[in-house]
Design an enzyme around this catalytic site. Structure first.
Site, PDB file in Angstrom:
ATOM      1  N   HIS A  32       0.786  -1.235   0.000  1.00 25.46           N
ATOM      2  CA  HIS A  32       0.000   0.000   0.000  1.00 25.46           C
ATOM      3  C   HIS A  32       0.818   1.287   0.000  1.00 25.46           C
ATOM      4  O   HIS A  32       0.255   2.376  -0.064  1.00 25.46           O
ATOM      5  CB  HIS A  32      -0.930   0.030   1.219  1.00 25.46           C
ATOM      6  CG  HIS A  32      -0.211   0.370   2.494  1.00 25.46           C
ATOM      7  ND1 HIS A  32       0.524  -0.552   3.184  1.00 25.46           N
ATOM      8  CD2 HIS A  32      -0.091   1.533   3.178  1.00 25.46           C
ATOM      9  CE1 HIS A  32       1.057   0.029   4.245  1.00 25.46           C
ATOM     10  NE2 HIS A  32       0.703   1.288   4.269  1.00 25.46           N
TER      11      HIS A  32
HETATM   12  C1  UD1 Z   1      -1.918   5.419   6.232  1.00 23.36           C
HETATM   13  C2  UD1 Z   1      -0.585   5.904   6.826  1.00 23.36           C
HETATM   14  C3  UD1 Z   1       0.465   4.810   6.638  1.00 23.36           C
HETATM   15  C4  UD1 Z   1      -0.014   3.477   7.205  1.00 23.36           C
HETATM   16  C5  UD1 Z   1      -1.361   3.121   6.553  1.00 23.36           C
HETATM   17  C6  UD1 Z   1      -1.917   1.814   7.091  1.00 23.36           C
HETATM   18  C7  UD1 Z   1      -0.182   8.343   6.708  1.00 23.36           C
HETATM   19  C8  UD1 Z   1       0.588   9.387   6.038  1.00 23.36           C
HETATM   20  N1  UD1 Z   1      -0.114   7.117   6.153  1.00 23.36           N
HETATM   21  O1  UD1 Z   1      -1.718   5.282   4.829  1.00 23.36           O
HETATM   22  O2  UD1 Z   1       1.632   5.196   7.306  1.00 23.36           O
HETATM   23  O3  UD1 Z   1       0.928   2.472   6.929  1.00 23.36           O
HETATM   24  O4  UD1 Z   1      -2.300   4.177   6.819  1.00 23.36           O
HETATM   25  O5  UD1 Z   1      -3.088   1.478   6.422  1.00 23.36           O
HETATM   26  O6  UD1 Z   1      -0.835   8.619   7.691  1.00 23.36           O
HETATM   27  N2  UD1 Z   1      -9.331   4.977   2.592  1.00 23.36           N
HETATM   28  C9  UD1 Z   1     -10.535   4.300   2.514  1.00 23.36           C
HETATM   29  N3  UD1 Z   1     -11.058   3.815   3.666  1.00 23.36           N
HETATM   30  C10 UD1 Z   1     -10.445   3.949   4.878  1.00 23.36           C
HETATM   31  C11 UD1 Z   1      -9.219   4.636   4.927  1.00 23.36           C
HETATM   32  C12 UD1 Z   1      -8.672   5.142   3.772  1.00 23.36           C
HETATM   33  O7  UD1 Z   1     -11.120   4.146   1.443  1.00 23.36           O
HETATM   34  O8  UD1 Z   1     -10.979   3.484   5.899  1.00 23.36           O
HETATM   35  C13 UD1 Z   1      -8.750   5.541   1.355  1.00 23.36           C
HETATM   36  C14 UD1 Z   1      -8.665   7.057   1.459  1.00 23.36           C
HETATM   37  O9  UD1 Z   1      -9.759   7.639   0.887  1.00 23.36           O
HETATM   38  C15 UD1 Z   1      -7.388   7.375   0.711  1.00 23.36           C
HETATM   39  C16 UD1 Z   1      -6.582   6.095   0.782  1.00 23.36           C
HETATM   40  O10 UD1 Z   1      -7.423   5.067   1.237  1.00 23.36           O
HETATM   41  O11 UD1 Z   1      -7.639   7.665  -0.626  1.00 23.36           O
HETATM   42  C17 UD1 Z   1      -5.400   6.240   1.689  1.00 23.36           C
HETATM   43  O12 UD1 Z   1      -5.748   6.555   3.047  1.00 23.36           O
HETATM   44  P1  UD1 Z   1      -4.793   7.455   3.980  1.00 23.36           P
HETATM   45  O13 UD1 Z   1      -5.208   7.394   5.392  1.00 23.36           O
HETATM   46  O14 UD1 Z   1      -4.632   8.779   3.357  1.00 23.36           O
HETATM   47  O15 UD1 Z   1      -3.381   6.775   3.857  1.00 23.36           O
HETATM   48  P2  UD1 Z   1      -2.945   5.238   3.825  1.00 23.36           P
HETATM   49  O16 UD1 Z   1      -2.406   4.964   2.467  1.00 23.36           O
HETATM   50  O17 UD1 Z   1      -3.999   4.328   4.379  1.00 23.36           O
END
Ligand code: UD1
Length: 368
Positions: free
Chosen positions: A208
């Site tokens: 991811h």
């Molecule tokens: C985040 C953390 C990363 C960690 C990871 C574990 C930061 C900078 N990054 O990355 O260090 O390893 O979490 O999972 O804080 N999304 C959903 N549903 C959710 C959560 C997120 O659809 O419940 C989507 C969001 O809309 C976004 C993408 O997933 O487009 C990424 O989510 P985000 O929290 O921004 O970062 P991660 O890549 O999950």
């Protein structure tokens, strides 16, 4: 001595696993009142609620409900909403874990409000500032009052950055506390059965990191190599929401559909994921936490990154850093499948399931 209120911040999936270790031992420290604040960075059932349930975490005392956004928007929104909360109900300490946006956002808000900050998993450095997590780690440590390190490299980095010995504590790894506590339950699940595979006859994959999944060309390249490996051994692949979006945008779903050995599934709960890790032949990942969990489980791990902020998993654990070297990757897979050149595991100091107790006992002594 009066009781002390501690806001314990959780926002993203790996945070919940770490917090659970602290909540599991809190009754031994009746003077410390731990209050779970959920930022809402992760909000899907599969990324949040199922973890809270399986990890026996209490329901959040307060939910900031921030949801997704760019880094600036997400961080700012958490800060704004956490500030409103502490203005209403001020804690004596704000405890943050890991390196996600929720970590720096709440640490910064609390520090400016004059609330003590404790950082669990302090001092880890990849020395790669293109990673958002590295920026979060550097900034959080620089404003924290109490720094709890998981491994000696963390202590060394913090001392180099000028932190005093009284501030820095080597306590071990709270993620490993949770793993040891829930391993028997996870083992009983036999989650591999749902995927039609046998124990130790499949690999487990998670992917991811923005540096691996955001660029369609790079993601396509990675998948090409994983498909090659899936012809040798089935690979179970729970797909993170970020990766799901990237696969869709890049039109790569078709490519995966035709590969029978690659078993895609929605994100899994903590117990299912741990169960699959325990019985796997090896793990392929770009996660930080999984490098540590595989080391604790003594399962070989191939990390698809250029660097790691967790060097002890390579020095004393089962981890191999691939650094884009696919020849090395395929050679390690062959070695593992033929049980050649197995990495020897040496014990890691303080990764013994008692880290959360050490942390709360130090805090209890410091807070009069
Ligand atoms: C985040 C953390 C990363 C960690 C990871 C574990 C930061 C900078 N990054 O990355 O260090 O390893 O979490 O999972 O804080 N999304 C959903 N549903 C959710 C959560 C997120 O659809 O419940 C989507 C969001 O809309 C976004 C993408 O997933 O487009 C990424 O989510 P985000 O929290 O921004 O970062 P991660 O890549 O999950």
């Amino acid at each position: 001595m009066s009781t002390k209120m501690i806001d314990v911040i959780g926002g993203a999936r790996p945070n919940f696993i770490k917090l659970a270790a602290l909540f599991a031992v809190r009754k031994k420290f009746p003077r410390l009142r731990l209050r779970f604040i959920h930022t809402g960075q992760h909000y899907d059932f599969s990324m949040s609620d199922i973890f809270i349930k399986q990890l026996d975490l209490p329901q959040p005392a307060h939910h900031l409900n921030v949801g997704s956004g760019s880094h600036a928007v997400q961080t700012a929104e958490i800060m704004k909403r956490y500030e409103e909360w502490i203005q209403r109900d001020r804690a004596d300490m704000c405890m943050v874990v890991g390196d996600v946006n929720s970590t720096i956002a709440c640490a910064l808000t609390a520090a400016k409000a004059g609330i003590q900050v404790a950082h669990v998993e302090a001092g880890l450095r990849s020395f790669d500032r293109s990673m958002p997590e590295e920026i979060n780690r550097l900034l959080t440590d620089s404003i924290s009052d109490h720094l709890f390190a998981t491994e000696p490299a963390g202590v060394k980095n913090l001392k180099k950055e000028g932190h005093g010995a009284g501030q820095v504590h080597l306590v071990g790894n709270v993620m490993v506390d949770t793993l040891f506590r829930l391993r028997p339950k996870a083992k009983r699940l036999c989650a591999y059965k749902k995927f039609g595979v046998a124990p130790h006859q499949y690999a487990y994959l998670t992917l991811h990191r923005p540096s691996n999944v955001d660029d369609p060309k790079h993601l396509g390249q990675i998948l090409k190599h994983l498909i090659q490996t899936a012809r040798q051994i089935p690979i179970i692949f729970p797909v993170h929401p970020r990766t799901q979006k990237c696969l869709k945008t890049a039109g790569l779903h078709q490519l995966l559909k035709h590969c029978k050995g690659l078993k895609l599934t929605a994100p899994l709960g903590y117990l299912e994921s741990l169960s699959l890790m325990i019985e796997s032949k090896f793990v392929v990942t770009d996660s930080g936490g999984i490098q540590e969990e595989t080391t604790a489980l003594k399962v070989p791990c191939l990390t698809l990154r250029q660097n790691t902020e967790r060097p002890i998993t390579i020095e004393r654990g089962t981890n191999t850093l691939i650094k884009g070297n696919w020849d090395l990757f395929h050679k390690r897979v062959d070695d593992i499948l033929h049980e050649r050149n197995a990495k020897k595991i040496k014990g890691i100091p303080y990764w013994d399931g008692k880290s959360a107790e050490r942390i709360l006992s130090i805090i209890s002594r410091h807070m009069h």
